[in-house]
Scaffold this active site. Structure first.
Site, PDB file in Angstrom:
ATOM      1  N   LYS A   1       3.098  -1.151  10.424  1.00  0.00           N
ATOM      2  CA  LYS A   1       2.003  -2.009   9.972  1.00  0.00           C
ATOM      3  C   LYS A   1       2.486  -3.452   9.914  1.00  0.00           C
ATOM      4  CE  LYS A   1      -1.307  -1.971   6.053  1.00  0.00           C
ATOM      5  NZ  LYS A   1      -1.618  -1.282   4.783  1.00  0.00           N
TER       6      LYS A   1
ATOM      7  N   SER B   1      -6.425   0.473   4.564  1.00  0.00           N
ATOM      8  CA  SER B   1      -6.106  -0.699   5.356  1.00  0.00           C
ATOM      9  C   SER B   1      -5.128  -0.440   6.500  1.00  0.00           C
ATOM     10  CB  SER B   1      -5.528  -1.778   4.454  1.00  0.00           C
ATOM     11  OG  SER B   1      -4.262  -1.373   3.934  1.00  0.00           O
TER      12      SER B   1
ATOM     13  N   SER C   1      -4.621   3.471   1.245  1.00  0.00           N
ATOM     14  CA  SER C   1      -4.544   2.817   2.556  1.00  0.00           C
ATOM     15  C   SER C   1      -3.689   3.538   3.604  1.00  0.00           C
ATOM     16  CB  SER C   1      -4.037   1.389   2.406  1.00  0.00           C
ATOM     17  OG  SER C   1      -5.069   0.554   1.953  1.00  0.00           O
TER      18      SER C   1
END
Lengths: 95, 486
Positions: free
Chosen positions: B79, B154, B178
């Site tokens: 990420k 997310s 997330s």
């Protein structure tokens, strides 16, 4: 509790956010809706309940005060928008 | 021979048998990214040159036969919230569009030391604030199962990159769901470890008492393999737990015979999608048939979790994001030559709408006159939520619930309505507030062909039992083998 446009402008000021007029209206409505939802917490009696800030309770970790390598100054300044003589440069603060 | 659909352990086996080299495998993933990422948009930055150099180094290790781990030569993605030395790190924000970190996050250092190849940086909601990856400043990620749907968030880019075979596995972060919610939406496995199990050093902060990094993988065994590398104390993160790290793959296959599985009635409520309800209930039957004992438990403060979360997380965010002031790194706008105007103009231009909304909510709830009613109250209810779990875990070893109340929703469906968006995290948030570990794994497909996720929660630092229960379910079913037709 109800939140007004004036509150939103005040909070934006505290948070150093410049908002446009239409944003003030949008955020006022949205924050109002969220705050009404969280109002639900007031149903609960929390008298005497100890607040949790961290889920893991550990004592403050201590370490020996040993000198170690940190970032070189040039490396630390590499992403700065503006620098001068090895420092971060900002607009004039004192007239 | 195509290897992009391989798991970490599958690919590791092929690398060890010299069926494929790391450079070849890396090349195949980079080709795959070129072919599908224009559609999926799972990456903000692809690090071709770095990846190939790491693959060459991994091949040297593999051919010399020394210092080999299950990750050596395996291409993964991370990420875009983890600082990567010399590779741009945006955190999904315009604020950090040109930020090149001068150091690696501890997690990145560990991945590199294990010999993993880092393909690039995954798309995400800006500063990890969102449940759909639509808040990215770099265009939304789309769900590989249906591009009309969101991948969750997310860590939507991470989940989508795994589902679309654009990497062998990925690392995301989970503040209120997330990792688990996008894993559920994309039909992959996502593990949020115990708070403090994995170092947060070099991971861009959103809500520091809740943020935790974890793996997104093609199966449960891969999650255990990655956690082995990720877990452990870090002197650079004072909140990381100094406890021994077990070999998470060792007890994986011990089964669930005699294990007590708690079902909290508060998670099977009106409003849950009927297809999710059916899929999760039949998953519970599968675990029962595998020898687990099913017990009913109660988590009575569940209905308050979203409220607590959006007060605590935004309060912490308003403080954490004060650092983006246009001085040390990131964007600067200086319209008037006045310092305060510089702060305000920079933050107005650099942050997206959701980030500003959360900063304001957090600032409001911390401000004079409101602190007791909001932040303090929320922190007290957080204690009650933790107590619920402590009580439940005296009656059971793990807790099983749906990961999300519905399969992936449509792109654009919830962007105008922040509160409805927040409610997508209703089943994942409590776990972060209590700091306990949780996993999501595939347990079905809706009639529309969208994945459904099963969540398993465990006691603090008991990832082993969570993984063992997940593995038992996975081996009894075929859902993890389903792949999107992209």
């Amino acid at each position: 509790m109800s939140i007004t446009g004036k509150d939103v402008e005040y909070v934006a000021g505290l948070a150093r956010l410049a908002l446009k007029d239409d944003e003030v209206d949008t955020y006022t409505a949205q924050l109002q809706r969220i705050l009404s939802y969280v109002e639900k917490l007031s149903e609960l009696n929390t008298e005497g309940v100890i607040p949790t800030a961290y889920s893991v309770s550990t004592s403050t970790p201590m370490r020996e005060d040993i000198r170690a390598v940190s970032l070189e100054r040039d490396e630390a300044l590499k992403n700065a928008p503006s620098t001068a003589r090895g420092c971060f440069k900002v607009p004039r603060i004192i007239e | 021979m195509s290897i992009t659909n391989e798991s970490i352990h599958g690919l590791s086996h092929r690398l060890a048998n010299k069926e494929v080299t790391s450079v070849e495998a890396t090349g195949q993933f980079l080709e795959r990214i070129k072919a599908v990422d224009e559609t999926v948009n799972a990456y903000i930055t692809v690090a071709d040159d770095h990846a190939i150099a790491q693959a060459q180094e991994a091949d040297r290790r593999l051919s010399s036969g020394t210092n080999i781990t299950p990750l050596t030569g395996v291409p993964v993605s991370v990420k875009d919230i983890f600082c990567t030395k010399e590779i741009r790190t945006t955190c999904g924000s315009k604020m950090l569009e040109n930020f090149i970190p001068p150091y690696d996050a501890t997690l990145i250092t560990k991945l590199k030391a294990a010999g993993a190849v880092i393909l690039g940086k995954n798309n995400m909601d800006e500063f990890a604030m969102g449940s759909s990856t639509e808040n990215s400043a770099y265009s939304p990620t789309l769900n590989p199962w249906s591009t009309a749907h969101v991948p969750g968030g997310s860590s939507g880019g991470s989940a989508a990159s795994v589902a679309a075979d654009e990497c062998a596995a990925s690392i995301g972060t989970d503040t209120g769901g997330s990792i688990r919610q996008p894993a559920s939406c994309c039909g992959v496995v996502g593990l949020k470890p115990t708070y403090g199990r994995v170092s947060r050093f070099g991971m861009i902060a959103f809500a520091s008492s809740l943020d935790q990094a974890g793996p997104l993988t093609k199966d449960v065994e891969d999650a255990a393999i990655l956690l082995n590398v990720m877990a452990g104390h870090d002197p650079a993160d004072s909140t990381s737990i100094d406890a021994p790290v077990p070999d998470y793959t060792a007890s994986l296959k011990e089964g669930v015979k005699g294990l007590k599985i708690g079902i909290p009635k508060e998670y099977f409520i009106e409003g849950i999608d009927p297809e999710v309800d059916v899929a999760v209930k039949s998953a519970i039957e599968v675990l029962k048939e595998a020898g687990a004992e099913i017990v009913e438990v109660s988590l009575p403060h569940t209905a308050y979790a979203v409220s607590v979360y959006y007060l605590v997380a935004t309060a912490e965010a308003s403080s954490n994001l004060a650092r983006y002031d246009g001085v040390k790194y990131g964007m600067r706008l200086d319209p008037t030559g006045n310092l305060t105007d510089m702060y305000r103009a920079t933050r107005e231009a650099g942050f997206g709408a959701e980030v500003k909304r959360r900063i304001m909510l957090g600032t409001y709830s911390l401000s004079a006159g409101y602190y007791d009613a909001y932040y303090k109250k929320a922190s007290q209810v957080r204690t009650l939520i933790s107590n619920d779990f402590n009580a439940a875990f005296t009656k059971c070893d793990v807790i099983v619930t749906p990961t999300a109340p519905s399969p992936a929703f449509k792109v654009g469906e919830r962007t105008e309505d922040p509160l409805t968006m927040y409610l997508s995290d209703i089943f994942t948030i409590s776990c972060n507030l209590a700091g306990i570990p949780g996993i999501s794994l595939p347990c079905g497909l809706s009639k529309e062909g969208l994945p459904i996720g099963l969540q398993i929660l465990g006691r603090s630092l008991d990832e082993e039992t969570v993984l063992r229960a997940a593995y038992a379910y996975e081996t009894a079913t075929e859902w993890h083998k389903a792949r999107p037709k992209l």
